[in-house]
Design an enzyme around this catalytic site. Sequence first.
Site, short mmCIF file in Angstrom:
data_model
loop_
_atom_site.label_atom_id
_atom_site.label_comp_id
_atom_site.label_asym_id
_atom_site.label_seq_id
_atom_site.Cartn_x
_atom_site.Cartn_y
_atom_site.Cartn_z
N TRP A 129 0.83 -1.22 0.00
CA TRP A 129 0.00 0.00 0.00
C TRP A 129 0.86 1.26 0.00
O TRP A 129 0.50 2.27 -0.60
CB TRP A 129 -0.91 -0.01 1.23
CG TRP A 129 -1.78 1.20 1.37
CD1 TRP A 129 -3.02 1.41 0.83
CD2 TRP A 129 -1.48 2.41 2.11
NE1 TRP A 129 -3.50 2.65 1.19
CE2 TRP A 129 -2.58 3.28 1.97
CE3 TRP A 129 -0.38 2.82 2.87
CZ2 TRP A 129 -2.61 4.54 2.56
CZ3 TRP A 129 -0.41 4.08 3.46
CH2 TRP A 129 -1.52 4.91 3.30
N HIS A 130 2.03 1.19 0.63
CA HIS A 130 2.91 2.36 0.69
C HIS A 130 3.64 2.62 -0.62
O HIS A 130 4.12 3.72 -0.85
CB HIS A 130 3.92 2.20 1.83
CG HIS A 130 3.34 2.39 3.20
ND1 HIS A 130 2.69 1.38 3.89
CD2 HIS A 130 3.30 3.48 4.01
CE1 HIS A 130 2.28 1.84 5.05
NE2 HIS A 130 2.63 3.11 5.15
#
Length: 283
Positions: A129-130
């Site tokens: 997600w990052h």
Amino acid sequence: KTMLWGFVKKLVIADRLALYVDAVYNNAEQHSGITLVVATIFFAFQIYCDFSGYSDIAIGAARVMGFKLMRNFNRPYFSSSISEFWSRWHISLSTWFKDYMYISMGGNRVSIPRWYFNLFFVFLVSGLWHGANWTFIIWGALNGIYLVAALLRDRVYAKFGFKAAKEKTGLSRFFNISLTFLLICFSWIFFRAKDLSHATLIIKKIFTFEKGSLFITNPTFTYSLFAIAFLLVSEYREEYYKDRLSPVNNPNIVVRYIACLALVLLILLIGVFDGSQFIYFQF
């Protein structure tokens, strides 16, 4: 008060630490193992104060307009386990992953191997997600491994009749907090490094104890130590005394205003005003 403390975290602590961290991490090949250890510890506090400072500013601004937002950080570096750390860090995102991924996958209401997989997979996804970068993926996977390893340790203890140390005070808690902090700091190396080879270089230098003098840039290094000490003392009082001793919460209005004025002066005197963005603006 919440907004003011957020600006202190961002301008006095996070951006001050960034000067040292950037100088070291951007030229890792030129620095010794001890310097990289210090820079990694500094980054742990930098990213915390940067992101929690942003959250405090947003929460304070919302409160001024009559809205009440949830608390997003709860002194995570006083955690005595990895699971406790993630219950205190980026609470809004952790709650989202728990509600919409972990529980929907069955949570802990499945077989033990599947439970371990659920935990690991959720953290793997949180790394992705990052950003689509191996460093973020490894960062997420590493934290997933930490959690699963802790569960396996507890099962081994139970099998042989041992009890995991659960003391909340004294030397045992200090040891658990220190160990948790060191594990989290190691994972932050992957989060901060620009790529996998960069992270590998830093880890190699740290664990081979490459000799060299500690990189000190005056007054940046001294101010950085002061900033971390100021944060730890403030959060220690809030953690263990429930903020009863904090001047900004003093029932005497004169004391409160003097304390707030002191924080403003602190920002003006040693704050960094170079217009640097919040780290999490890139995510």
